[in-house]
Design a protein around this motif. Structure first.
Motif, short mmCIF file in Angstrom:
data_model
loop_
_atom_site.label_atom_id
_atom_site.label_comp_id
_atom_site.label_asym_id
_atom_site.label_seq_id
_atom_site.Cartn_x
_atom_site.Cartn_y
_atom_site.Cartn_z
N UNK A 91 8.29 14.43 -0.06
CA UNK A 91 7.27 13.46 -0.44
C UNK A 91 6.85 12.56 0.69
N UNK A 92 5.74 11.88 0.48
CA UNK A 92 5.26 10.82 1.36
C UNK A 92 5.17 9.56 0.53
N UNK A 93 5.75 8.47 1.02
CA UNK A 93 5.70 7.20 0.31
C UNK A 93 4.41 6.49 0.72
N UNK A 94 3.44 6.50 -0.17
CA UNK A 94 2.12 5.93 0.12
C UNK A 94 2.18 4.40 0.13
N UNK A 95 2.85 3.82 -0.87
CA UNK A 95 2.87 2.36 -0.97
C UNK A 95 4.09 1.87 -1.72
N UNK A 96 4.20 0.58 -1.81
CA UNK A 96 5.15 -0.11 -2.68
C UNK A 96 4.35 -1.20 -3.37
N UNK A 100 3.44 -8.92 -10.61
CA UNK A 100 3.90 -10.30 -10.68
C UNK A 100 3.22 -10.97 -11.88
N UNK A 101 3.97 -11.76 -12.61
CA UNK A 101 3.42 -12.37 -13.84
C UNK A 101 2.30 -13.38 -13.56
N UNK A 102 2.27 -13.94 -12.37
CA UNK A 102 1.23 -14.90 -12.03
C UNK A 102 0.15 -14.26 -11.15
N UNK A 105 -0.88 -7.53 -9.58
CA UNK A 105 -0.37 -6.44 -8.74
C UNK A 105 -0.39 -6.88 -7.27
N UNK A 106 0.78 -6.76 -6.63
CA UNK A 106 0.92 -7.04 -5.20
C UNK A 106 1.36 -5.74 -4.55
N UNK A 107 0.58 -5.26 -3.59
CA UNK A 107 0.80 -3.93 -3.01
C UNK A 107 0.91 -4.00 -1.50
N UNK A 140 13.20 -4.42 -9.22
CA UNK A 140 12.40 -3.28 -9.66
C UNK A 140 11.04 -3.32 -8.98
N UNK A 141 10.54 -2.14 -8.68
CA UNK A 141 9.26 -2.01 -8.00
C UNK A 141 8.75 -0.58 -8.20
#
Length: 181
Positions: A91-96, A100-102, A105-107, A140-141
């Motif tokens: 595989x290739x890890x594209x992103x992480x 976040x509740x406030x 999505x933080x990428x 978790x992520x």
């Protein structure tokens, strides 16, 4: 060279590179200011080109094959093991990213394709400049992983599960977990 020609040249340069190209390098090559490059990238994004800004430069994300989102959890000490598992199984890890509740999505774009990329990433984490994104959500992520087939993605899923990294997706998370390009 006019603006349209310059943007087409930027696209061609990004398409030919698998690693990010710094904005200063693009500016020098095209003999314009860094600000012109920033404006051109904004126009290309507006034209629906999937260009990411990373801490190492610009990257065109042209996914080919199939991708899947994995929800995972592990300690800081297990980051390298998790990434090696994904890469070693094809595989290739594209992103992480995290939700976040406030902030929502933080990428972070990773584009990790090899153990060398993992080593560079880990050096950045160990330098103390920043902490892993997973730390703001109690470990978790998510990772978007690209592979050549569903079978390869299944091998990666099995590998992550065997190591205890894989978490089950909630119903709202599974809707967009597999996409083909």
């Amino acid at each position: 060279m006019n603006g349209e020609q310059r943007r087409q040249t930027i696209l061609a340069l990004l398409q030919n590179e698998k690693t990010p190209i710094p904005g200063n390098q693009l500016a020098k090559e095209l003999q314009v200011s860094r600000q012109i490059i920033v404006q051109d990238i904004a126009l290309l994004r507006a034209a629906n080109y999937n260009i990411f800004s990373t801490n190492k430069g610009y990257l065109l994300n042209e996914t080919s094959g199939i991708t899947k989102i994995f929800k995972v959890s592990h300690t800081d000490e297990q980051i390298e093991e998790e990434l090696n598992t994904i890469i070693d199984l094809g595989g290739e890890v594209i992103d992480v990213f995290v939700y976040h509740k406030v902030y929502g999505k933080i990428q972070g774009i990773l584009s990790i394709q090899s153990r060398r990329n993992i080593k560079e990433f880990m050096e950045g984490i160990h330098s103390g400049k920043s902490s892993p994104l997973k730390n703001i959500t109690s470990n978790y992520h998510y990772h978007t992983v690209q592979a050549d087939s569903k079978e390869t993605l299944q091998l990666i899923e099995n590998g992550l599960n065997e190591k205890g990294f894989l978490l089950p997706m909630d119903d709202w998370e599974t809707e967009r977990s597999i996409t083909s390009s």
